[in-house]
Design a protein around this motif. Sequence first.
Motif, PDB file in Angstrom:
ATOM      1  N   LYS A  99      -1.663   7.692  -3.843  1.00  0.00           N
ATOM      2  CA  LYS A  99      -2.352   6.555  -4.459  1.00  0.00           C
ATOM      3  C   LYS A  99      -1.414   5.356  -4.538  1.00  0.00           C
ATOM      4  N   LEU A 139      -5.722   7.809   1.377  1.00  0.00           N
ATOM      5  CA  LEU A 139      -5.045   6.949   0.417  1.00  0.00           C
ATOM      6  C   LEU A 139      -6.074   6.396  -0.556  1.00  0.00           C
ATOM      7  N   LEU A 181       0.811  -1.220   0.000  1.00  0.00           N
ATOM      8  CA  LEU A 181       0.000   0.000   0.000  1.00  0.00           C
ATOM      9  C   LEU A 181       0.847   1.273   0.000  1.00  0.00           C
ATOM     10  N   ALA A 199      -9.049   5.174   3.477  1.00  0.00           N
ATOM     11  CA  ALA A 199      -8.638   4.627   2.181  1.00  0.00           C
ATOM     12  C   ALA A 199      -9.870   4.384   1.314  1.00  0.00           C
ATOM     13  N   VAL A 208      -6.579   3.532  -3.218  1.00  0.00           N
ATOM     14  CA  VAL A 208      -5.986   2.238  -3.543  1.00  0.00           C
ATOM     15  C   VAL A 208      -6.614   1.777  -4.854  1.00  0.00           C
ATOM     16  N   ILE A 236      -7.484  -4.904   1.618  1.00  0.00           N
ATOM     17  CA  ILE A 236      -6.776  -3.696   2.051  1.00  0.00           C
ATOM     18  C   ILE A 236      -6.749  -3.629   3.573  1.00  0.00           C
ATOM     19  N   SER A 255     -11.073   2.344  -2.076  1.00  0.00           N
ATOM     20  CA  SER A 255     -10.731   1.240  -2.965  1.00  0.00           C
ATOM     21  C   SER A 255     -11.377   1.442  -4.325  1.00  0.00           C
ATOM     22  N   LEU A 279      -6.396   6.753   9.136  1.00  0.00           N
ATOM     23  CA  LEU A 279      -6.179   6.597   7.707  1.00  0.00           C
ATOM     24  C   LEU A 279      -7.526   6.292   7.070  1.00  0.00           C
ATOM     25  N   TRP A 323     -15.458   7.256   2.550  1.00  0.00           N
ATOM     26  CA  TRP A 323     -14.408   6.394   2.018  1.00  0.00           C
ATOM     27  C   TRP A 323     -14.502   5.006   2.632  1.00  0.00           C
TER      28      TRP A 323
END
Length: 173
Positions: free
Chosen positions: A29, A167, A10, A135, A169, A65, A137, A133, A122
Amino acid sequence: MQSLSLPAELHPTGTERFLLPQGAVEVPKATPTFRPWNGVLPGDTYGGKAVLDVEGEPAFAELVILKLLERAGWSGVWIDTYRNKYRRAYWGAEPIAALPPFPASALQAILSKRDAGRSGTWDILAWNESELLFAESKRAGHDAIRPSQATWLAAALDMGHPLESFLVVEWSV
């Protein structure tokens, strides 16, 4: 993203550009490759989501993830906005009833700031003792960032969450 301890799979390999009311931002990313599940498909594929292999078990990308983050010392959940659940697993696993206070209060503050329900939230919320965090997907070539995800990011940044706490992903098989 240097300050967050992320698993190798990641680590950011680029950025995703978001045009927000406060201006353009570049979100880190990662572009991992995941293994497809080659076993018998579980009965429920959540409307045709890709089923992937994580440690010999079937899982959706969000849970792959999450598993990678957990191996790196994070705690977390998949925020299943469609069914309004927090999950650490899917088949045969009960959803998580409630989040711990630290991530719960941060998530609730973003949702209150945005005042648009959970749409666009997210996918993964991960935390350790002092960091969060978020993330998102996306399957390469299949998914794209939706406007509601950009407005959610804008609200989270307005709440003071640093850009390094996000982030994208973009995974492939």
